[in-house]
Design an enzyme around this catalytic site. Structure first.
Site, PDB file in Angstrom:
ATOM      1  N   LYS A  51       0.840  -1.203   0.000  1.00 35.08           N
ATOM      2  CA  LYS A  51       0.000   0.000   0.000  1.00 35.08           C
ATOM      3  C   LYS A  51       0.876   1.253   0.000  1.00 35.08           C
ATOM      4  CE  LYS A  51      -3.930  -2.301   2.055  1.00 35.08           C
ATOM      5  NZ  LYS A  51      -4.650  -2.738   3.247  1.00 35.08           N
ATOM      6  N   GLN A  95      -5.094  -1.292   9.392  1.00 33.12           N
ATOM      7  CA  GLN A  95      -4.966  -2.623   8.780  1.00 33.12           C
ATOM      8  C   GLN A  95      -5.622  -3.682   9.678  1.00 33.12           C
ATOM      9  OE1 GLN A  95      -3.542  -3.337   5.678  1.00 33.12           O
ATOM     10  NE2 GLN A  95      -4.357  -5.376   6.066  1.00 33.12           N
ATOM     11  N   ASP A 118     -11.294   2.764   3.653  1.00 34.84           N
ATOM     12  CA  ASP A 118     -11.718   1.361   3.505  1.00 34.84           C
ATOM     13  C   ASP A 118     -13.230   1.303   3.254  1.00 34.84           C
ATOM     14  OD1 ASP A 118      -9.883  -0.677   3.456  1.00 34.84           O
ATOM     15  OD2 ASP A 118      -9.641  -0.776   5.633  1.00 34.84           O
TER      16      ASP A 118
END
Ligand code: NDP
Length: 288
Positions: A51, A95, A118
């Site tokens: 990422k 995460q 997200d």
């Protein structure tokens, strides 16, 4: 035909890079993404490194905050409070999975919904449900739709999509996206009766289950498009570990008109769509 997710993700990143350059020129602001990693899960470590690398490649700012496995929930929530109000941070990603002592849902709810790249915050689920323009939509589902469109064209109206799986991060949001694209959507799950017969009706099959090679060739309507979200680590005949999807690729490839491979299908699209959301978040924050 094999749908090349790596290539399609690379094209998307190239387009985002150009959009980021324009955004910087117009507003003198560089979109930034902060990724928070708690603990030392090796798979999460690889995801975070990818990422960070790809965020930098499209010209955005990447901040990485690594916290120890012993970090308490309240310490994480305090950090999120700071990031939520820091104007230089446009996107925040925590995460997952988090260490067991931390309540994931509480953490997701604590992220400023405008920075929730997200797209897991309940407010963003609501925006997706309402079809609000500019909503931050979960990344993997966005990738699934783009991959289907890469083969069938942008107009998916009238296609019958059968989704296997109803999770909050894949099954449910992907069903809403296909519905928005004017598809007829059937959502199936572990209690669905005659699953094989239901899947056989699909023009597009999205498999998001987590069971290696569950969907067989004879479940599929000839000519359908298969989007395989599953990522399963198995030990193959030679005793080596391999990644496989939820679809039996060798069988399905003979029946479908197009299919995504694992790896190299949906996976690369997930990070590309995360970067898309980060730019979207920066644009939304400017408009507020
Ligand atoms: P979940 O475990 O949260 O959900 C799995 C879903 O599959 C559930 O809705 C479950 O039904 C359903 N299911 C389980 N068994 C069956 C069965 N025998 N028949 C029909 N449906 C069944 O998984 P996720 O949605 O998080 O992930 C699914 C897969 O996608 C995993 O392999 C995961 O690793 C992968 N994944 C890949 C991503 C990527 O970037 N490519 C991103 C996210 C996930 P029920 O609700 O009834 O229990």
């Amino acid at each position: 035909m094999i749908i090349d997710g790596k290539q399609i993700a690379s094209n998307l990143r190239a387009s985002l890079k150009a959009q980021v350059t324009d955004f910087k020129k117009q507003h003198n602001i560089t979109p930034s993404l902060t990724v928070v990693l708690v603990g030392n899960d090796p798979a999460s470590d690889v995801y975070v490194r990818n990422k960070v690398k790809q965020t930098l490649e499209v010209g955005m700012i990447s901040n990485e905050i690594r916290l120890s496995q012993q970090t308490s929930e309240s310490e994480l929530l305090t950090l999120l409070d700071e990031l939520n109000t820091d104007d230089s941070v446009h996107g925040i990603l925590v995460q997952l999975p988090l260490p067991k002592a931390i309540d994931e849902q509480r953490v997701i709810s604590a992220i400023n919904p405008d920075k929730d790249v997200d797209g897991f915050h309940a407010q963003n689920s609501g925006r997706l449900l309402n079809g609000e323009p500019g909503a931050l939509v979960p990344c993997t589902p966005q990738g699934c739709v783009i991959l289907a469109q890469s083969h069938l064209g942008d107009d998916l109206s009238g296609k019958h999509v059968v989704i296997i799986g109803r999770s909050n991060i894949v099954g449910k949001p992907v069903s809403l996206l296909f519905l928005q694209a004017h598809c007829t959507v059937t959502i199936t799950h572990s209690r669905t009766a005659n699953l094989k017969d239901v899947v056989k009706q699909a023009d597009i099959v999205v498999a998001a289950v987590g069971i290696p090679k569950m969907v067989k060739g004879d479940w599929l309507k000839p000519g359908c498009v298969v989007i395989d979200v599953g990522i399963n680590r198995i030990t193959n005949e030679e005793g080596k570990t391999a990644l496989v999807g939820d679809v039996d690729f060798i069988e399905a490839e003979k029946v479908a008109s197009a299919i995504t491979p694992v790896p190299g299908g949906v996976g690369p699209m997930t990070i590309a769509c995360l970067l898309k959301n980060t730019l979207q978040a920066a644009q939304n924050q400017l408009a507020h």
